[in-house]
Write a protein that holds these residues in place. Structure first.
Motif, PDB file in Angstrom:
ATOM      1  N   ARG A 198       7.832 -15.674 -11.672  1.00 15.60           N
ATOM      2  CA  ARG A 198       7.724 -14.734 -12.802  1.00 15.60           C
ATOM      3  C   ARG A 198       6.542 -14.270 -13.114  1.00 15.60           C
ATOM      4  NH1 ARG A 198      12.076 -17.179 -16.971  1.00 15.60           N
ATOM      5  NH2 ARG A 198      13.771 -17.558 -15.594  1.00 15.60           N
ATOM      6  N   PHE A 199       5.934 -13.106 -13.320  1.00 16.56           N
ATOM      7  CA  PHE A 199       4.604 -12.634 -13.572  1.00 16.56           C
ATOM      8  C   PHE A 199       4.884 -11.428 -14.495  1.00 16.56           C
ATOM      9  CE2 PHE A 199       0.870 -10.004 -12.849  1.00 16.56           C
ATOM     10  CZ  PHE A 199      -0.143 -11.042 -12.661  1.00 16.56           C
ATOM     11  N   THR A 200       4.657 -11.744 -15.965  1.00 20.43           N
ATOM     12  CA  THR A 200       4.555 -10.653 -16.933  1.00 20.43           C
ATOM     13  C   THR A 200       3.278 -10.807 -17.506  1.00 20.43           C
ATOM     14  OG1 THR A 200       6.825 -10.560 -17.216  1.00 20.43           O
ATOM     15  CG2 THR A 200       5.558  -9.665 -18.953  1.00 20.43           C
ATOM     16  N   ALA A 201       2.041 -10.141 -17.433  1.00 15.24           N
ATOM     17  CA  ALA A 201       0.785 -10.441 -17.512  1.00 15.24           C
ATOM     18  C   ALA A 201       0.105  -9.003 -18.206  1.00 15.24           C
ATOM     19  CB  ALA A 201       0.211 -10.772 -16.323  1.00 15.24           C
ATOM     20  N   ALA A 202      -1.004  -9.469 -18.974  1.00 17.32           N
ATOM     21  CA  ALA A 202      -1.955  -8.317 -19.467  1.00 17.32           C
ATOM     22  C   ALA A 202      -3.258  -8.722 -18.777  1.00 17.32           C
ATOM     23  CB  ALA A 202      -1.843  -8.500 -21.017  1.00 17.32           C
ATOM     24  N   LEU A 203      -3.969  -7.508 -18.722  1.00 16.83           N
ATOM     25  CA  LEU A 203      -5.345  -7.437 -18.221  1.00 16.83           C
ATOM     26  C   LEU A 203      -6.239  -6.462 -18.762  1.00 16.83           C
ATOM     27  CD1 LEU A 203      -7.165  -8.755 -15.754  1.00 16.83           C
ATOM     28  CD2 LEU A 203      -6.103  -6.590 -14.485  1.00 16.83           C
ATOM     29  N   SER A 204      -7.425  -6.735 -19.028  1.00 14.47           N
ATOM     30  CA  SER A 204      -8.083  -5.604 -19.521  1.00 14.47           C
ATOM     31  C   SER A 204      -9.757  -5.988 -19.279  1.00 14.47           C
ATOM     32  CB  SER A 204      -7.994  -5.599 -21.272  1.00 14.47           C
ATOM     33  OG  SER A 204      -8.977  -4.745 -21.583  1.00 14.47           O
ATOM     34  N   ASN A 205     -10.550  -4.758 -19.206  1.00 12.90           N
ATOM     35  CA  ASN A 205     -12.042  -5.039 -19.219  1.00 12.90           C
ATOM     36  C   ASN A 205     -12.624  -4.557 -20.286  1.00 12.90           C
ATOM     37  OD1 ASN A 205     -11.408  -2.271 -19.217  1.00 12.90           O
ATOM     38  ND2 ASN A 205     -12.110  -1.953 -17.114  1.00 12.90           N
ATOM     39  N   GLY A 206     -12.052  -4.405 -21.638  1.00 14.94           N
ATOM     40  CA  GLY A 206     -12.553  -4.044 -22.833  1.00 14.94           C
ATOM     41  C   GLY A 206     -12.314  -2.662 -23.191  1.00 14.94           C
ATOM     42  N   ARG A 207     -11.967  -1.849 -21.956  1.00 16.17           N
ATOM     43  CA  ARG A 207     -11.661  -0.357 -22.144  1.00 16.17           C
ATOM     44  C   ARG A 207     -10.153  -0.107 -21.772  1.00 16.17           C
ATOM     45  NH1 ARG A 207     -15.835  -0.945 -19.095  1.00 16.17           N
ATOM     46  NH2 ARG A 207     -14.767  -0.191 -17.194  1.00 16.17           N
ATOM     47  N   ASP A 208      -9.899  -0.347 -20.610  1.00 13.38           N
ATOM     48  CA  ASP A 208      -8.391  -0.150 -20.312  1.00 13.38           C
ATOM     49  C   ASP A 208      -7.518  -1.389 -20.271  1.00 13.38           C
ATOM     50  OD1 ASP A 208      -9.675   2.221 -19.262  1.00 13.38           O
ATOM     51  OD2 ASP A 208     -10.378   1.303 -17.507  1.00 13.38           O
ATOM     52  N   LEU A 209      -6.177  -0.982 -20.579  1.00 15.47           N
ATOM     53  CA  LEU A 209      -5.211  -2.167 -20.498  1.00 15.47           C
ATOM     54  C   LEU A 209      -4.069  -1.838 -19.474  1.00 15.47           C
ATOM     55  CD1 LEU A 209      -3.919  -4.394 -22.186  1.00 15.47           C
ATOM     56  CD2 LEU A 209      -2.867  -2.678 -23.561  1.00 15.47           C
ATOM     57  N   TYR A 210      -3.993  -2.935 -19.076  1.00 12.41           N
ATOM     58  CA  TYR A 210      -2.826  -2.895 -17.612  1.00 12.41           C
ATOM     59  C   TYR A 210      -1.761  -3.961 -18.223  1.00 12.41           C
ATOM     60  CZ  TYR A 210      -6.621  -0.726 -15.339  1.00 12.41           C
ATOM     61  OH  TYR A 210      -7.703  -0.101 -14.811  1.00 12.41           O
ATOM     62  N   ALA A 211      -0.439  -3.913 -18.061  1.00 18.57           N
ATOM     63  CA  ALA A 211       0.366  -4.817 -18.307  1.00 18.57           C
ATOM     64  C   ALA A 211       1.454  -4.972 -17.111  1.00 18.57           C
ATOM     65  CB  ALA A 211       0.969  -4.568 -19.683  1.00 18.57           C
ATOM     66  N   PHE A 212       1.795  -5.742 -16.781  1.00 18.90           N
ATOM     67  CA  PHE A 212       2.613  -6.035 -15.423  1.00 18.90           C
ATOM     68  C   PHE A 212       3.925  -6.767 -15.612  1.00 18.90           C
ATOM     69  CE2 PHE A 212      -2.138  -6.263 -14.325  1.00 18.90           C
ATOM     70  CZ  PHE A 212      -2.117  -5.384 -13.382  1.00 18.90           C
ATOM     71  N   ARG A 213       4.828  -6.436 -15.189  1.00 20.61           N
ATOM     72  CA  ARG A 213       6.311  -6.979 -15.110  1.00 20.61           C
ATOM     73  C   ARG A 213       6.899  -7.154 -13.678  1.00 20.61           C
ATOM     74  NH1 ARG A 213      12.372  -5.080 -17.872  1.00 20.61           N
ATOM     75  NH2 ARG A 213      13.065  -7.192 -17.847  1.00 20.61           N
TER      76      ARG A 213
END
Length: 263
Positions: free
Chosen positions: A183-198
């Motif tokens: 299971r991979f529900t995750a958030a990722l950011s570089n300080g400007r953009d936001l990515y959220a995975f399910r």
């Protein structure tokens, strides 16, 4: 399973999302409603962006509900992009380096889920981390290992890096009979953009919701922060939410490009 919140938008105090709502992250740490673990008391963490390109971190091993500092920090800390996470450990020790979020350079990551039989697969997953990034491997969790593997896949295109890593992890959990779950529900950011995975393999993916205002303020959560579920949209399984700076959020299918290439 863990619970988390990610926010990107106008400058705001963390308390408006982490501690104040009726079903705040503090509340979810005691009584989660959409998780296999109703109590998430194996540590917590905050990560936020300010004047420096690298995120600030505050992580602690005690339960979120028992740390008075957390409420004071959330009241006074303000950020345009922040993460908050309460942990339910899945087999790795309860230590500060194992608490989310994780940071490497300007990138920040947090995760809800697991990789198969971690004790058996750990060495193979860690082999996905390039040598130059391995010194950043401080803890022992599968989450941190996946994050560094994504970093090693190249972050010029974060979604492509995640897809490459997920394909490799999928192959690892499917190599045995019976196959492992992931299971991979995750958030990722570089300080400007936001990515959220399910995403999930051989299992149902953990829940993921988001809410976006007309001013492009977006909050992404493991479960709604209030008693009005109609205000929240669910991210479909095997999709990614992409919220680039100054733009509306988009929902894209995960691994779609790879599947088209294979066909």
């Amino acid at each position: 399973m863990c619970r988390w919140i990610a926010y990107r938008g106008e400058m705001t105090a963390l308390e408006h999302y982490v501690t104040e709502p009726s079903h705040s992250l503090i509340s979810q740490s005691i009584h989660a409603l959409e998780s296999t673990a109703s109590v998430n008391g194996d540590g917590f963490g905050l990560g936020w962006y300010g004047t420096h390109p690298e995120p600030g971190l505050y992580r602690e091993i005690r339960p979120a509900w028992s740390d008075d500092n957390l409420r004071y920090l959330c009241r006074h800390l303000q950020s345009h992009l922040f993460f908050a996470h309460v942990r339910a450990a899945t087999g790795t020790p309860i230590t500060r380096p194992n608490c989310h979020p994780f940071a490497c350079g300007q990138w920040m990551f947090m995760h809800n889920g697991f990789v198969g039989s971690w004790n058996r697969l750990r060495r193979q997953v860690e082999a996905l981390i390039p040598d130059k990034l391995y010194p950043s491997r401080i803890g022992t969790t599968d989450s941190e290992a996946m994050f560094l593997a994504m970093m090693g896949a190249g972050m010029d295109d974060p979604v492509a890096a995640a897809e490459t890593t997920l394909m490799r992890l999928t192959a690892l959990v499917n190599q045995n009979d019976p196959a492992d779950r992931m299971r991979f529900t995750a958030a990722l950011s570089n300080g400007r953009d936001l990515y959220a995975f399910r995403y999930a393999v051989n299992d149902r993916a953990n829940t993921l919701y988001y809410r976006e205002s007309e001013k492009n303020n977006i909050v992404v959560v493991s479960e709604p922060l209030d008693n009005e579920p109609g205000n929240w949209l669910s991210v479909p399984e095997n999709h990614v939410l992409v919220a680039l700076a100054g733009a509306r959020a988009r929902i894209l299918p995960l691994l779609h490009r790879h599947q088209q290439a294979a066909e």
